[in-house]
Design an enzyme around this catalytic site. Structure first.
Site, PDB file in Angstrom:
ATOM      1  N   SER A  29       0.779  -1.276   0.132  1.00 41.22           N
ATOM      2  CA  SER A  29       0.026   0.020  -0.092  1.00 41.22           C
ATOM      3  C   SER A  29       0.962   1.335  -0.027  1.00 41.22           C
ATOM      4  CB  SER A  29      -0.849   0.023   1.148  1.00 41.22           C
ATOM      5  OG  SER A  29      -1.739  -0.781   1.200  1.00 41.22           O
ATOM      6  N   ARG A  33       1.594   4.452  -3.089  1.00 37.62           N
ATOM      7  CA  ARG A  33       1.431   5.679  -2.565  1.00 37.62           C
ATOM      8  C   ARG A  33       2.592   6.471  -2.763  1.00 37.62           C
ATOM      9  NH1 ARG A  33      -2.395   2.512  -0.650  1.00 37.62           N
ATOM     10  NH2 ARG A  33      -4.325   3.286   0.024  1.00 37.62           N
ATOM     11  N   ARG A 129     -12.877  -7.295 -11.515  1.00 41.79           N
ATOM     12  CA  ARG A 129     -13.357  -6.424 -10.315  1.00 41.79           C
ATOM     13  C   ARG A 129     -13.789  -5.334 -10.450  1.00 41.79           C
ATOM     14  NH1 ARG A 129      -7.989  -6.715  -6.816  1.00 41.79           N
ATOM     15  NH2 ARG A 129      -9.361  -5.923  -5.181  1.00 41.79           N
ATOM     16  N   ASP A 326      -7.255  -8.046   3.888  1.00 37.54           N
ATOM     17  CA  ASP A 326      -6.357  -9.035   3.301  1.00 37.54           C
ATOM     18  C   ASP A 326      -6.000 -10.287   4.137  1.00 37.54           C
ATOM     19  OD1 ASP A 326      -6.568  -7.384   1.011  1.00 37.54           O
ATOM     20  OD2 ASP A 326      -4.910  -6.098   1.390  1.00 37.54           O
ATOM     21  N   LYS A 353     -12.221  -9.551  -4.222  1.00 36.97           N
ATOM     22  CA  LYS A 353     -10.669  -9.283  -4.118  1.00 36.97           C
ATOM     23  C   LYS A 353     -10.056  -9.952  -5.540  1.00 36.97           C
ATOM     24  CE  LYS A 353     -10.598  -6.617  -0.617  1.00 36.97           C
ATOM     25  NZ  LYS A 353     -10.241  -5.235  -0.658  1.00 36.97           N
ATOM     26  N   ARG A 357     -12.359 -14.629  -2.492  1.00 35.74           N
ATOM     27  CA  ARG A 357     -11.644 -15.304  -1.412  1.00 35.74           C
ATOM     28  C   ARG A 357     -12.514 -15.951  -0.371  1.00 35.74           C
ATOM     29  NH1 ARG A 357      -7.077 -10.447  -0.605  1.00 35.74           N
ATOM     30  NH2 ARG A 357      -5.754 -11.069  -2.186  1.00 35.74           N
TER      31      ARG A 357
HETATM   32  C1  S3P Z   1      -5.488  -1.359  -0.199  1.00 30.20           C
HETATM   33  C2  S3P Z   1      -6.747  -1.441   0.364  1.00 30.20           C
HETATM   34  C3  S3P Z   1      -7.693  -2.731   0.541  1.00 30.20           C
HETATM   35  C4  S3P Z   1      -6.799  -3.942   0.355  1.00 30.20           C
HETATM   36  C5  S3P Z   1      -5.689  -3.790  -0.873  1.00 30.20           C
HETATM   37  C6  S3P Z   1      -4.770  -2.700  -0.592  1.00 30.20           C
HETATM   38  C7  S3P Z   1      -4.734  -0.049  -0.260  1.00 30.20           C
HETATM   39  O1  S3P Z   1      -8.548  -2.588  -0.354  1.00 30.20           O
HETATM   40  O2  S3P Z   1      -7.684  -4.994   0.179  1.00 30.20           O
HETATM   41  O3  S3P Z   1      -4.758  -4.876  -0.819  1.00 30.20           O
HETATM   42  O4  S3P Z   1      -3.572  -0.124  -0.517  1.00 30.20           O
HETATM   43  O5  S3P Z   1      -5.568   0.909  -0.302  1.00 30.20           O
HETATM   44  P1  S3P Z   1      -9.895  -2.045  -0.193  1.00 30.20           P
HETATM   45  O6  S3P Z   1      -9.715  -0.570   0.530  1.00 30.20           O
HETATM   46  O7  S3P Z   1     -10.612  -1.638  -1.462  1.00 30.20           O
HETATM   47  O8  S3P Z   1     -10.812  -2.772   0.655  1.00 30.20           O
END
Ligand code: S3P
Length: 447
Positions: A29, A33, A129, A326, A353, A357
């Site tokens: 994540s 970013r 998705r 996750d 996802k 899952r």
């Molecule tokens: C993430 C948010 C999550 C997560 C993904 C990473 C992110 O998804 O499942 O692996 O980096 O913002 P959601 O916010 O859509 O649930």
């Protein structure tokens, strides 16, 4: 890239003991970013500890196609020349985000703020998705978006000359939706905001602030309101990415569930909005110590010291889902070894996802002799109070976390567990197999 990579079957053999210290790669994540926000900043940033998994490399490639200069200077060390908010160039080719929902959805937020046209696609999993959750608010802000079958990638996005700020209340608890709106808001006048009923991971807010953006968070009676002030430049700064708690989850659960194991995972992110798995493991009686707590680039980290013991079944409440979204597949594996049953409530988001899952976990556990029930959006796993039977063949369904979870099940089971394809592990955890082997995990190519 994994969609073209050969399928790679792998077998996890019952493992007697796990021990040692191992460093888990950078947080996925934060890595997405760090690249995206550095590209929008003024000046040059050096990112260290970047996850060089395929998902993040796809985001890097998309930014390169939009005219951003990115240079890899060493393992996990990248230099990014920012182009300023609204400074991306129109890409000459389709942007292919591969398997990455985060890459695609956050990039759409960025693209909405550019007066350019771009075409975005993904692999077979990503193209199934839902995208409306981000394109609806971005369209409200003025972006023109045309989706396949009105809901999916591939899509075309054209940012307007001037975006409109909005205050968006997302119907789903999603950090990706929140982040897409906030990233678009950087290019809109005034304040753009998101109201979230349940708090989701706040890496975007933290990094935006770290780069000088005005971000406010207001607690509401139910949930919170996050506002970003647009049309202000971000100032590039060096960023260190911490180890990914969602990746640490695999060796952590393997060790925590195996009596006698002793494993240390240094420098893992312990952001409270990512920490639901560890909270759940603690309730199950796991022995995990957070040593040497500190802060790195605005994110809290600790060294996780894990000692294995028999866990107890628990009920995981629905409101914990955003902080461990996750981690349900690997928690289900811990539950399969525990004493008693574990009920995980409110897992609807798991169905959208990288794979469905909820079904994938239930099918994989059932194939390995574990009693499992899906009741509405709840998953109930009957623990074996020790090693579950194992012996099954599991389909990974283009999903890295399904592959890693069931390999861990194989280490903890009575008989080996085989995964039909582990190539997608590269999307988030390059070096997973070697890391697990270094701790004593028996992962072998099937005979
Ligand atoms: C993430 C948010 C999550 C997560 C993904 C990473 C992110 O998804 O499942 O692996 O980096 O913002 P959601 O916010 O859509 O649930």
């Amino acid at each position: 890239m994994s969609s073209q990579q050969p399928r790679r079957a792998l077998t996890a053999e019952p493992t007697e003991s796990l021990g040692g210290t191992a460093s888990v790669p950078g947080d996925k994540s934060q890595s997405h970013r760090a690249l995206l926000l550095s590209a929008l900043a003024i000046g040059e940033a050096r990112i260290t500890g970047l996850l060089e998994g395929e998902d993040v490399l796809r985001t890097a490639a998309a930014l390169t196609a939009c005219g951003v200069t990115l240079e890899r200077q060493g393992a996990g060390s990248w230099r990014v020349e920012g182009r300023g908010v609204g400074g991306l160039a129109e890409p000459a080719q389709v942007l292919d985000l591969g398997n990455s929902g985060t890459g695609a959805r956050l990039l759409l937020g960025v693209l909405a703020g550019q007066p350019i046209r771009a075409f975005v696609t993904g692999d077979a999993s990503l193209n199934r998705r839902p995208m409306r959750r981000v394109t609806d608010p971005l369209a409200q802000m003025g972006a023109s978006i045309s989706l396949r079958a009105k809901a999916y990638l591939p899509l075309m996005i054209q940012g307007p000359e001037r975006l409109l700020p909005i205050l968006y209340e997302s119907p789903v608890a999603s950090a990706q939706v929140k982040s897409a709106v906030l990233l678009a808001g950087l290019a809109a006048p005034g304040q753009t905001g998101v109201i979230e009923r349940q708090a989701t991971r706040d890496h975007s807010e933290r990094l935006l602030r770290y780069l000088g953006a005005a971000v406010t968070v207001e607690e509401l009676e139910e949930g919170r309101r996050i506002l970003v002030t647009g049309e202000q430049e971000l100032l590039a700064r060096d960023i260190t990415v911490v180890s990914d708690p969602s990746s640490a989850a695999f060796p952590a659960v393997a060790a925590a569930s195996l009596p006698g194991a002793e494993v240390t995972l240094p420098g893992v992110g312990i952001n409270p909005l990512r920490f639901g798995l560890f909270e759940s493991l603690a309730e199950m009686g796991a022995d995990i110590t957070l040593a040497n707590q500190r802060e790195v680039a605005g994110e809290p980290v600790a060294d996780l010291q894990i000692r294995g013991r028999r866990l107890q079944g628990i009920t995981v409440p629905a409101d914990r889902a955003p902080s461990m979204i996750d981690e349900y597949p690997i928690l289900a594996v811990a539950a399969a070894t525990a004493k008693g049953s574990t009920r995980m409530q409110g897992l609807a988001e798991l169905r959208v996802k990288e794979s469905d899952r909820l079904s994938a976990v239930a099918a994989g556990l059932a194939a390995n002799g574990v009693a499992v029930t899906v009741s509405g959006d709840d998953l109930i796993v009957e623990g074996a109070d020790g090693r579950p039977p194992g012996g099954g063949l599991v389909e990974s369904q283009m999903d890295h976390r399904i592959a890693m979870s069931f390999l861990v099940l194989g280490l903890l089971a009575e008989r080996p567990v085989t995964l039909d394809d582990t190539s997608f592990i590269e999307t988030s955890f390059p070096g997973f197999v070697e890391l697990m082997r270094s701790l004593g995990g028996r992962l072998e190519s099937p005979a």
